[in-house]
Write an enzyme that holds these catalytic residues in place. Sequence first.
Site, mmCIF file in Angstrom:
data_model
loop_
_atom_site.group_PDB
_atom_site.id
_atom_site.type_symbol
_atom_site.label_atom_id
_atom_site.label_comp_id
_atom_site.label_asym_id
_atom_site.label_seq_id
_atom_site.Cartn_x
_atom_site.Cartn_y
_atom_site.Cartn_z
ATOM 1 N N MET A 513 -5.212 4.848 -0.530
ATOM 2 C CA MET A 513 -6.612 4.630 -0.869
ATOM 3 C C MET A 513 -6.862 3.199 -1.343
ATOM 4 O O MET A 513 -7.944 2.661 -1.157
ATOM 5 C CB MET A 513 -7.047 5.617 -1.960
ATOM 6 C CG MET A 513 -7.196 7.053 -1.471
ATOM 7 S SD MET A 513 -7.949 8.122 -2.720
ATOM 8 C CE MET A 513 -6.608 8.271 -3.888
ATOM 9 N N CYS A 514 -5.875 2.582 -1.969
ATOM 10 C CA CYS A 514 -6.026 1.221 -2.461
ATOM 11 C C CYS A 514 -5.515 0.235 -1.411
ATOM 12 O O CYS A 514 -4.637 0.559 -0.615
ATOM 13 C CB CYS A 514 -5.253 1.030 -3.769
ATOM 14 S SG CYS A 514 -5.839 2.086 -5.111
ATOM 15 N N THR A 515 -6.075 -0.964 -1.438
ATOM 16 C CA THR A 515 -5.624 -2.008 -0.518
ATOM 17 C C THR A 515 -4.329 -2.592 -1.057
ATOM 18 O O THR A 515 -4.337 -3.391 -1.999
ATOM 19 C CB THR A 515 -6.688 -3.108 -0.381
ATOM 20 O OG1 THR A 515 -7.912 -2.516 0.049
ATOM 21 C CG2 THR A 515 -6.256 -4.142 0.635
#
Length: 664
Positions: A513-515
């Site tokens: 979900m996070c870059t």
Amino acid sequence: MGSDLNTLRFTPIQSFVDSSFFAKLARLKLEKFKLDSSTQYICGFQTRPSKLNKFDDIPTLALDEQSFVEEEIGKDSIANDRLITSGSITNLNTIEEFKAISKQDLLHSWGEDLYQQIMANDTFEYKIFQSFKVLSYSDLKKYKFYYWVSFPTLQSSWTILERNDVINSGIQQDIDSQTKYLNGQFYQLREGRLDTQIEDSSNTELVPTFVFLDSCLSQSKRPSAQLKNYLFYLAKKKGYSEIKVIVYRNNAASFLLKLKLQECPDPWKVVGWERTSQGKLGPKLADLGLLSDPTQLASQAVDLNLKLMKWRVAPELDLDIIKQQKVLLLGAGTLGCYVARALLGWGVCNIKFVDSGRVSYSNPVRQPLFNFEDCFSDNGRGMPKASAAANALKKIFPGVNAQGYEIEVPMIGHPITDEQKQGSQYGVLDDLFNQSDVVFLLMDSREARWLPTVMGVAKGKIVINAALGFDSYLVMRHGNISSLKDKLRLGCYFCNDIVAPEDSLSDRTLDQMCTVTRPGAALMASSLAVELLVSILQHPDKSFANAVENNDDRKKHEEKVEKFSKFGACPHQIRGFLNTFSQNKFHIPNYEHCSACSQKVVDQYIQNGWEFVKDCLNNQGYLEELCGLSKVQEEAELAAQQLLEELSFEEKGEIDSEDLDWIN
């Protein structure tokens, strides 16, 4: 020789330089003169003697933005009741040069020019006798202007034999009636008429009378120092040793001087450097930074660094076209923040952000437009990223027109859940596209980039795409449709796909979900994206600029490339890899079955707009069917089946046991 008490003395000339003069000088230095430090023509202004008032107690030369002229003043003239004085300015490139130049040698060279012109002249031409010079240095970073004004004056000494403060009323009236129409300053009085033609001393036995239209109303009864050059002329060229001079003043305070020549040096001597307010010889300093509006200073400072590029390294750079661009940034995260800062550096002043997220505690260290306070503002929810980014840009540079829009971009693979809300947000997005010249795609997911890609092609916008991997990045520009460029139309972000974009956001772990990317990759990708835009704008074909660079590829595409950007190449794709610290350029043609930029998709979008978007979002197979990817997939499956049949292990004989083991 007369005593010092009877020696003729003068009221020195003073310069008054308006701030508009330096503002104009700064613009010309940046845009026209650049590194050229040669002498440039300028002009100054003095109030006409017939228009003086009680405040004009010293002779003053005024300089303002109107002082800059294209060529030398051709004749004595007036403007708005002001005498126009011919002059020049030498604006040096460094403060060291300004300090080191020999002021005495410079003044002597000016005196030589003045002497030659005076001796070749038979009339009292004002522009010759009252010329001025300016030596200057402009510190455009600090808005400080060092300057020294000179009024080159050739020396001669005269003794006052007689002073008369009462002028014959008839003579006074004759002069009054003529000064309204005269543009000069010094005349010979003949039978009540002011004449510019001067007799030689050998042609008359009488003591001649001259009229000097004084440029000040000094109570000290000292004429302006502008009289000096006329007196030198009378002594040196015309041979006069005794004269009468009526110092005319329009306030009924005129007076007559009977003068006798003391000395006219041979060789001649010249003076003229203006003194400071403390009476010392030295340059003056004008600090416009203290007078200017800070916002205006910031705007000028941005232009300064850019215009300096045109001095040496990029004289053909078109800065105006960059500054005029209206840019839409889809995504106000890491890429969006860095792209915005780079755009500011290039002077782009119209930037709009679109982002539906809010600033979280992990953002400020990687996203430079946000700070710690943004994380818990708005009742602890965090500031909306789009508006926070826009506000941050304004704090960095108040002259930017930055706006933020908190909307969600409709994403392929994500069915409509609230048609009214999403339709309204689509309408806002459509308006933003119509108002923009350039669109940057800087979102986190592939499916979020699909609709902006379609809209960019349909509306003919320059679209720049930037995407990040863990240790890699991609920067590319999308091809646009043109009847003249169809064969070389470049592909978009989705042209390599054989399936339409799908939902990649659901059912993901935290690291998905996070870059998750190396922090430096975003800076590199963002800077390349902005520099790619600048190169495109400097190309004569703009968004249709050719991406082919080597001769083999040119032959392959059957086109001879003759146009180039002023900044070199305009690649289609730039792929960087931090694990090897390498970077490659590619160009890929448009794919006829692309789910985003194929002609069928673009046509349907143009015809149906939001209805088409809804169909694509709600019906997973509609888009693939429309663009032909379904057929491509079917053909691929059929080809795979045929290949398997051709590779069948069945032969005329029995199957080897080893083959059976491999199959099982």
